[in-house]
Each structure stands twice: as structure tokens, then as C-alpha cells.
Write a protein that holds these residues in place. Structure first.
Motif, PDB file in Angstrom:
ATOM      1  N   GLY A  47      45.576  35.217  36.843  1.00  0.00           N
ATOM      2  CA  GLY A  47      45.347  33.846  37.282  1.00  0.00           C
ATOM      3  C   GLY A  47      44.156  33.284  36.522  1.00  0.00           C
ATOM      4  N   LYS A  85      42.000  34.691  40.913  1.00  0.00           N
ATOM      5  CA  LYS A  85      41.518  33.326  40.814  1.00  0.00           C
ATOM      6  C   LYS A  85      41.266  32.799  42.223  1.00  0.00           C
ATOM      7  CE  LYS A  85      44.183  29.877  39.710  1.00  0.00           C
ATOM      8  NZ  LYS A  85      44.803  29.103  38.649  1.00  0.00           N
ATOM      9  N   GLN A 100      46.315  24.546  40.827  1.00  0.00           N
ATOM     10  CA  GLN A 100      46.958  23.537  41.656  1.00  0.00           C
ATOM     11  C   GLN A 100      45.994  22.888  42.635  1.00  0.00           C
ATOM     12  OE1 GLN A 100      47.462  26.848  41.736  1.00  0.00           O
ATOM     13  NE2 GLN A 100      48.289  27.588  43.669  1.00  0.00           N
ATOM     14  N   ASP A 154      59.955  35.092  37.490  1.00  0.00           N
ATOM     15  CA  ASP A 154      60.097  36.505  37.845  1.00  0.00           C
ATOM     16  C   ASP A 154      58.811  37.072  38.446  1.00  0.00           C
ATOM     17  OD1 ASP A 154      59.132  36.081  35.257  1.00  0.00           O
ATOM     18  OD2 ASP A 154      59.968  37.917  34.417  1.00  0.00           O
ATOM     19  N   SER A 155      57.683  36.753  37.812  1.00  0.00           N
ATOM     20  CA  SER A 155      56.426  37.272  38.339  1.00  0.00           C
ATOM     21  C   SER A 155      56.122  36.642  39.699  1.00  0.00           C
ATOM     22  CB  SER A 155      55.286  36.971  37.351  1.00  0.00           C
ATOM     23  OG  SER A 155      54.094  37.578  37.753  1.00  0.00           O
TER      24      SER A 155
HETATM   25  C1  LIG Z   1      47.868  32.802  44.267  1.00  0.00           C
HETATM   26  C2  LIG Z   1      47.964  32.551  42.815  1.00  0.00           C
HETATM   27  N1  LIG Z   1      47.775  33.574  41.977  1.00  0.00           N
HETATM   28  C3  LIG Z   1      47.847  33.379  40.636  1.00  0.00           C
HETATM   29  C4  LIG Z   1      48.121  32.144  40.126  1.00  0.00           C
HETATM   30  C5  LIG Z   1      48.179  31.939  38.641  1.00  0.00           C
HETATM   31  N2  LIG Z   1      49.553  31.861  38.160  1.00  0.00           N
HETATM   32  C6  LIG Z   1      50.176  30.697  38.059  1.00  0.00           C
HETATM   33  S1  LIG Z   1      51.755  30.894  37.610  1.00  0.00           S
HETATM   34  C7  LIG Z   1      51.633  32.535  37.504  1.00  0.00           C
HETATM   35  C8  LIG Z   1      52.755  33.450  37.125  1.00  0.00           C
HETATM   36  C9  LIG Z   1      53.807  32.852  36.344  1.00  0.00           C
HETATM   37  O1  LIG Z   1      54.703  33.846  35.961  1.00  0.00           O
HETATM   38  P1  LIG Z   1      56.251  33.693  36.199  1.00  0.00           P
HETATM   39  O2  LIG Z   1      56.529  33.393  37.598  1.00  0.00           O
HETATM   40  O3  LIG Z   1      56.899  34.902  35.644  1.00  0.00           O
HETATM   41  O4  LIG Z   1      56.625  32.406  35.335  1.00  0.00           O
HETATM   42  P2  LIG Z   1      56.461  32.144  33.767  1.00  0.00           P
HETATM   43  O5  LIG Z   1      55.118  31.555  33.548  1.00  0.00           O
HETATM   44  O6  LIG Z   1      56.668  33.437  33.079  1.00  0.00           O
HETATM   45  O7  LIG Z   1      57.513  31.141  33.439  1.00  0.00           O
HETATM   46  C10 LIG Z   1      50.368  32.908  37.830  1.00  0.00           C
HETATM   47  C11 LIG Z   1      49.921  34.281  37.784  1.00  0.00           C
HETATM   48  C12 LIG Z   1      48.301  31.091  41.053  1.00  0.00           C
HETATM   49  N3  LIG Z   1      48.539  29.844  40.656  1.00  0.00           N
HETATM   50  N4  LIG Z   1      48.227  31.332  42.369  1.00  0.00           N
END
Ligand SMILES: Cc1ncc(C[n+]2csc(CCOP(=O)(O)OP(=O)(O)O)c2C)c(N)n1
Lengths: 608, 199
Positions: free
Chosen positions: A37, A83, A120, A421-422
Motif C-alpha cells: 500500500g 498504509k 482513497q 485478484d490481490s
Molecule cells: C486497506 C488497503 N490496503 C492497501 C491498499 C493499497 N492498494 C490499493 S489497490 C491494491 C491492490 C491492487 O491489486 P489487484 O487487486 O490485484 O489489482 P491490480 O492493481 O493488479 O489491477 C492495494 C494493495 C488500499 N488501498 N487499502
């Protein structure tokens, strides 16, 4: 070069994030967990470069914190990294580990993001320290980051409490000079300690621990009064500034000659020291980004102080903001500029991004797309406009469910939840289960680009690799979904627009829930299957200037006005103003534009 | 006042142009020169294609890692139109280095807006010190089109009092061995282009 591990140079340029990892390494951290994050991500990534430190990506911040608590209870020095909004996810264990204490050491790193550079919201996590009664340190540059995390571990052990280390984007991502030290060799007192009165938080025990928390806070308040990182700098005593973190640097830059009380620890505050400082200066300011967190506490001490009445509540500061708010400093005068309109340059999905095809299709169906957080969120913009909400990680499926229940018949075939996916692994699995359990009429799409792209390609449980690059079990989304009871599971390739559209329509017409896995690796992904793809070009002879391909919003495709208003000849439009053009150096040959082109004008570069 | 001694350099451009690497190199040269240095950039949302800026500040003692508006001595814009976005950061007597590279933002690609015309003219009407560089051509000459960032460092170095041997040392340490030679060449070409120009 930053020489990680082993022998080090006397002086190194490091980001705040690198320095935090360095400091923790130097003082023998044994266990590290985090979820990516911005602006915190590089902390965990740097740990992965230190051979002797065990570090891992957790599926989410709650799991990270719980793992950290376990490691600390076993006597280790542990740190967990997230984060600011990650702390919301981890808040449940957070509030109670404050009661149990940590036995070993537990440092929770929260990286806040004033100005929402990549977040956000703009929440001020200093409030968590006060709310959960957990001490918080706040470094102002990289060298302090390196030193403060060591202090945080020591305090955690000394007071048997978790300790917060708070950074902001400018501390995490700025680089400044660091003076690394050799790592300590120390023995952790590792052992399994059974102490139910302290660690089983049922009401009777928790009531007792609750009392202990107040005693501990009292001890920490005393400690704060003599803490060496709470520093008074008395210069010109006409005006005094109480500040901490990066704001200290901004203020010093704007007003080097004033008096300062720089707080290295922002919870609990040193009441006596603040009163003393206030008595030394004629006029007192609190300089802090975001909430009037220090200001309100100083006011509650009965001290007259100027804060948010002159400083902004929102956005990050810089020396100019502080100088303008306080007045009286000579401000540099920028050159006067002519009034020209500068086209904006928002971030965009990459050329060949697999999300593009999926959201191109979604944007053209008459559905509400309940979205989530990741690169794919960018598809809300023109021209794709294929995503209609985004609140927090994991919200998509739950929101789609609630929406379809509320709409009833009206919502049939009209509500889609889309999640990365993540993000699905982070916090979508339980809501997928809910949509089965409560018979949701929705289509759920996992945009499975095989990585955590938005934050810079981190591994996660479905990639089959750990943080350190070791092979591990790879989560199978369809097996998981069928175990949860999803009956309609489809896998699509978002590079194939026709079948993506067909499958989407088929699933929307069925009673839900359906799961569609839209699978194609991120174009930046390091283990991406090597494919021979040929870049595209536009044949200007057959391009009719309909701009359909521009509707993909793909960076290599542009519009060239050619001034021909009335082209004649086969297939030409009467009032054609230009043609499309593709930058071959940027195009990776995903063929989406070829698929949308109605006149066959888009062909491979080497095609005749 | 010591603040006077702080040199403020702002690099601007588009994701993927090597700005972060370039500002790292500049910062390390300043550090190797025995000065205090801070640099700051914001990375995050813009994996690719968004605006990127990096502030580098060095001197006897540096507090803030970001310069305030009206206080930048040298703006190095890796992309032509990005020059316009940050002109309010410049000191009126500052130097503007503009790379000729044009990268169209989405609205220009979509035909909704135009890429601004005569950017160099506009900038020159405000600032007297403007240098225009075709880093793409020089990088090709150096043997690697990706070395535009090092070309621009060479150009920048001609206006800073940081010693050449330190630049070379840091460049050697900053690239994998097989790219060192082209980057050294790129640095020299960039620097020479200004030395010739000022003769
Ligand atoms: C609680 C929280 N943790 C971490 C984040 C930071 N963050 C935003 S999107 C994301 C992951 C995105 O990965 P994925 O869902 O695989 O989508 P991609 O970007 O690969 O399209 C993260 C870790 C967040 N916004 N909120």
C-alpha cells in the motif's frame, strides 16, 4: 549505491522507507509482515533484501498484525507494515493487543498519505494512537526513521506495549542522508509463555488489563517528559512552534530563526514540556498537517495556541503553505505566467493492459459496475467509463450484493461486482461466500492479472511465489469458488472481446451468483508468458475516421487531423476530419483495436 | 541566512522517462560533494503515463525535501509540455532546460485538446535563460535511446558547480555494468552540447 547488509558506507542516501527497514535490521528484527500500500510498500520490499530477516506478504493487514502479535508473544522483535487505511482493516486486533501487551516487541508502521497522492482518503492515523492508547513515534527524515524504529522496539519491550511508527508520504518517499550502523548481535528471549490472565481477553481478564493500560499510559506520559527526541529549540522567543514529522522541516525551512518544540513522540504528549515551552514564547503555533490533533490537546491544557484557524485542514504542507499561513516571512515571487490551458495527464491503463478489454465490454453493457481498488479503478474515466463505484478494498462484492437485493427484480442482470485478484484475496472471499449464502443475483468478476499491479507487482497467495521469490502453493480461484458453493464459474481472456461480451451476457441472464475469472497477466509482470505479439498500425487508406478505436483509451492510439473534409472514394466518410494512428514503439499488439475496427484498417505493422 | 545556499532543482516529465534514476544520481553527486541533500518525488497511482516530478535540494543544511513555488533555480523538463505545468515553481531568474521530446496526453490523443504550440517561445517570453535539448538524438548518438535521462544530466551538470569526476563515479555505480559505457558517453554528450553552445 545503497549497500544493503554486510559492510556499509559511512553515509548513504536512503528513502524513509529504506531507512526504516535498515534500522529494524540493525536492531535485530526477527519477523516482518505487511500488505502492500502506497506509501508503505518499499519497507517490506527492502526487508526482503536482508538475508537474516524473515519477511512476508500477508493477504491483508489484519492477518499481518495478528501474525506480528504472535511473533511478539513468542518473544521476538516483530514489525508490521501498512498504509494508513490498512490500519482500519487491522483495527480489531489493534485495540485489544493494546490490552494484552506484547511480551517481545511489536512495532506497527502506518504510512499516512496527506494530499491523497495514491489513496482513497486522507485519514490522520495519529488519532489511532490516542484511540487505541498505543504510543506513537513520528520521524521527520530518513536518519530519524532509522533511529526511531530502534527506539520503538526498545519502548515496546520496556513498556510491554505495541508502538506505532507513523510516516507520511514525504517521509517515506523522500531521500536524505543516513548514517547506517552495524547490526547488533542480540539474542531474543524466544519462548512459549502461557499466561491466560494476560492473553485471554475474556471480560474478567480484559477488565484487569484495561486498568493496566491506564497505568502504562501514565508511565509513558512520564517517559515523554524526558524523552530525548522531544526537543526544545529556543531561538527567537517572540514566536514558538510545536510541530512533528515532516511539518518540522517545512516550518524550519520557512522560519529558521523561530523557537521550536519538535515532538518525536506524538502520543502521549509531554504536558509539562509543552507548558514550559508555551511559557517561554510570546505567541504559540501548532504546525501539523491534517487534523488539529496536537492543537486540541494543547488547548485542553488551557494553553492559547494558533493552529487550524490559519493552517489548512486538508492536503500536505510545504514551506510555502506555512509561510503564507503564518505571514511575515519574505515569500519568493514566482515569475508571472501567461494564461495557457495545459492538457492534463492523468495516469492511464498501460498499452496492452488486460483490464482494458474487460472494462470496454462492461462500459457498453447497461449494468452498474460496483468496482474496487487497483489499476482497474482507472477504467472509471473516459473513454472506458466501465466502473461506477469504489469505496475501499473488498467493497465491490458486498456493495453489488446489497444493491441487487435492494433492487430486486429491477436489478436482475444489471449488477456486476468487479475485483482484482490481490483485492479479492485481501477482503473479497467472505463477501463472495455471502453472495452464495444469501442467494445474490449478481455477476462477480475477478480481474486476475496474476499480480498486485497498482502498488508495483507484489506477490500474493495466487501467484505461487512468496515475497522472497520462493515457490509456494498457488491459490486456485475456481476451486475456491466452487468450495464456497458458486455454481456458475467461467474463465475468460479479456484480450478476446467477442467471447468476453458473450460470456458476460450469458452469466447476466442467469440467476446468480456467477463468477467470471478474467485472466491475463499484467503487461508489466515479470514472469509474463513470452508471447510473440506484433504491434499494430493503421492503414490510412481504409481508416474511415470513425474513432471507434479511440474508445479504448489506449495510449499508443492517437488521432491525426488531416484536414480532408470531404474525402472521396471507397468507404470514406463524407466529412472525414482525420485518421487514427498507432505509435508502434508503444503498442504491444494486444489486438483490441483490431477487434473493434469495423473496416479492417488496423493491421499488423508488417502486413501489406 | 543559510537558506540562500540551498540549490533547488526540479525535474519534470512523464512516468517511464527515467526521472527517478536521474534525480537519484544528482542527489548522490551532491552527497559525495560533502553537501546535505534531500530529494522527493511522489510515485504511486502513476505506474505509467502520468506526470512525474522530482525535487532535489542541496546545500550546507537542507530541511524541506520539496521546494516552494517561486524558489526553483533550475527546471529540467524531460517532456516539452510538462515544462508549462511547473513554471510557477521557478525563480524569475531561473534556468529552464527543455527536452524536445513530445509525449501526447490522453486528451490530445483523443483529439479533444491540442498539444500546446510553441512551448519554447512561451517559456522564453517569461524566462531569459532557456536551453532546448534534443536528448533523443543525442541518446541515439550515445548508443542507447533509453539514455535520454543521462543526456539531460550531462546538460544540467554544465550549470552546476558539482565536479565532473564525482558525476562519473556516481554514474558508474548507478547502472548495471553493461550499460555504464553508454551512460558515460551520454553524460559527456549532454555536457558537451552546452559547452559548445556557450562558446
Ligand atoms: C486497506 C488497503 N490496503 C492497501 C491498499 C493499497 N492498494 C490499493 S489497490 C491494491 C491492490 C491492487 O491489486 P489487484 O487487486 O490485484 O489489482 P491490480 O492493481 O493488479 O489491477 C492495494 C494493495 C488500499 N488501498 N487499502
Amino acid at each position: 549505491m545503497n549497500n544493503i547488509g554486510g559492510c556499509v558506507r559511512m553515509k548513504v542516501l536512503m528513502s524513509g522507507n529504506e531507512a526504516i527497514a535498515r534500522g529494524a535490521y540493525e536492531c535485530g528484527v526477527r519477523f516482518v509482515a505487511g500488505y502492500p500500500g502506497t506509501p508503505s510498500t518499499e519497507i517490506v520490499e527492502t526487508f526482503a533484501q536482508y538475508q537474516d530477516v524473515y519477511a512476508e506478504w500477508s493477504p491483508n493487514e489484519k492477518v499481518a498484525l495478528e501474525s506480528g502479535i504472535g511473533a511478539a508473544l513468542a518473544g521476538a522483535r516483530a514489525t508490521v507494515v501498512m498504509k494508513h487505511v490498512g490500519v482500519n482493516v487491522a483495527a480489531d486486533p489493534l485495540f485489544t493487543v493494546s490490552y494484552t501487551g506484547t511480551n517481545g516487541a511489536l512495532v506497527i508502521i502506518t504510512a499516512d498519505d496527506p494530499s491523497l497522492h495514491s489513496s482513497q482518503n486522507e485519514q490522520d492515523n495519529r488519532n489511532y494512537a490516542k484511540f487505541a492508547k498505543i504510543p506513537m513515534l513520528e520521524p521527520s527524515d530518513s536518519e530519524e526513521a532509522r533511529r526511531y524504529i530502534k527506539i520503538a522496539f526498545e519502548m515496546s519491550e520496556m513498556f510491554d506495549t505495541p508502538v506505532f511508527l507513523r510516516t507520511t508520504t514525504r517521509v517515506s518517499h523522500s531521500k536524505s542522508i543516513v548514517y547506517p550502523e552495524a547490526p547488533l548481535s542480540r539474542e531474543d528471549a524466544l519462548r512459549l509463555e502461557v499466561n491466560p490472565g494476560k492473553y485471554v481477553m475474556v471480560p474478567i481478564n480484559a477488565r484487569h488489563r484495561r486498568e493496566e493500560v491506564e497505568k502504562r499510559i501514565q508511565r509513558l506520559k512520564d517517559f515523554a517528559e524526558t524523552f530525548s527526541e522531544n526537543k526544545m529549540e529556543l531561538n527567537n522567543t517572540e514566536t514558538g512552534i510545536i510541530t512533528s514529522g515532516m511539518s518540522y522541516n517545512y516550518a524550519k525551512d520557512a522560519f529558521p530563526d523561530l523557537s521550536y518544540l519538535k515532538l518525536g513522540m506524538v502520543y502521549p504528549l509531554p504536558v509539562k514540556m509543552i507548558k514550559k515551552f508555551a511559557s517561554e514564547v510570546r505567541k504559540l503555533y501548532v504546525v501539523e498537517e491534517l487534523d488539529p490533533y496536537i492543537e486540541e490537546q494543547v488547548m485542553a491544557m488551557g494553553i492559547k495556541v494558533i493552529g487550524k484557524e490559519v493552517f489548512p485542514y486538508t492536503g500536505e504542507f510545504d514551506p510555502g503553505v506555512i509561510a503564507a499561513s503564518m505571514g511575515g516571512s519574505k515569500q519568493p515571487v514566482p515569475a508571472s505566467l501567461p494564461d495557457i490551458s495545459i492538457p492534463p495527464r492523468p495516469p492511464n491503463l498501460c498499452p496492452g493492459c488486460p483490464h482494458r478489454g474487460l472494462f470496454y465490454v462492461l462500459g457498453k453493457l447497461n449494468v452498474f459496475v460496483s468496482g474496487d481498488i487497483g489499476c482497474y479503478t482507472l477504467s472509471y474515466m473516459k473513454p472506458l467509463e466501465g466502473l461506477h463505484s469504489c469505496i475501499c478494498m473488498g467493497a465491490s462484492i458486498g456493495m453489488a450484493h446489497g444493491m441487487s437485493k435492494a433492487l430486486g427484480e429491477k436489478g436482475r442482470g444489471r449488477v456486476v461486482g468487479v475485483i482484482g485478484d490481490s483485492t479479492f484475496i485481501h477482503s473479497g472471499i467472505t463477501s463472495l461466500l455471502n453472495s452464495v449464502y444469501n442467494k445474490s443475483d449478481i455477476v462477480i468478476v475477478i480481474c486476475d492479472n496474476r499480480t498486485t499491479a497498482m502498488t508495483g507487482m507484489q506477490e500474493h497467495p495466487a501467484t505461487g511465489f512468496t515475497l522472497s521469490g520462493e515457490r509456494t502453493k498457488e491459490l486456485d480461484f475456481s476451486a475456491l469458488a466452487s468450495a464456497l458453493g458458486v455454481e456458475n464459474i467461467r474463465i475468460i481472456d479479456p484480450y478476446d472481446l467477442k467471447s468476453t461480451r458473450t460470456v458476460m451476457k450469458e452469466e447476466l441472464s442467469k440467476p446468480g451468483p456467477s463468477l467470471i475469472i478474467s485472466r491475463r497477466s499484467c503487461v508489466l509482470f515479470k514472469r509474463r508468458e513470452k508471447e510473440l505479439r506484433v504491434p499494430m498500425r493503421v492503414n490510412p487508406e481504409t481508416c474511415i475516421g470513425c474513432k471507434l478505436c479511440l474508445g479504448l483509451g489506449c495510449p499508443p492510439i492517437s488521432w491525426v487531423k488531416d484536414g480532408m473534409t470531404a474525402k472521396k472514394g471507397k468507404g470514406k466518410r463524407k466529412k472525414q476530419e482525420g485518421v487514427a494512428k498507432i505509435d508502434q514503439e508503444l503498442c504491444i499488439g494486444c489486438t483490441l483495436c483490431q477487434q473493434v475496427c469495423k473496416t479492417g484498417a488496423i493491421i499488423e505493422v508488417n502486413a501489406e | 541566512m543559510m537558506k540562500k545556499n540551498v540549490k533547488n532543482i526540479l525535474m519534470s516529465g512523464v512516468g517511464g522517462q527515467g526521472i527517478l534514476r536521474a534525480s537519484d544520481i544528482l542527489s548522490m553527486v551532491a552527497m559525495e560533494s560533502g553537501l546535505d541533500v534531500k530529494k522527493s518525488e511522489v510515485h504511486g497511482m502513476a505506474q505509467r503515463g502520468g506526470c512525474v516530478t522530482s525535487h532535489v535540494r542541496y546545500g550546507q543544511k537542507v530541511y524541506s525535501p520539496i521546494a516552494r513555488k517561486g524558489d526553483v533555480d533550475i527546471l529540467v523538463s524531460f517532456e516539452k509540455l510538462e515544462t508549462l505545468r511547473y513554471m510557477d515553481y521557478m525563480k524569475p531568474e531561473g534556468l529552464v532546460i527543455i527536452n524536445e521530446r513530445e509525449i501526447c496526453p490522453p486528451s490530445v490523443n483523443l483529439g479533444i485538446s491540442d498539444y500546446p504550440h510553441d512551448i519554447v517561445g512561451t517559456v522564453s517570453s517569461i524566462f531569459s535563460a532557456v536551453k532546448v535539448v534534443d536528448a533523443g538524438r543525442l541518446a541515439k548518438e550515445a548508443g542507447d535511446v533509453r539514455a535520454e535521462n543521462t543526456i539531460l544530466l550531462g546538460v544540467l551538470s554544465a550549470y552546476l558547480r558539482l565536479e565532473v569526476p564525482l558525476w562519473l563515479k556516481v554514474i558508474c555505480e548507478s547502472f548495471p555494468p553493461k550499460f555504464v559505457e553508454t551512460n558515460l558517453e551520454a553524460f559527456h554528450l549532454g555536457r558537451a552540447s552546452q559547452e559548445q553552445a556557450s562558446q
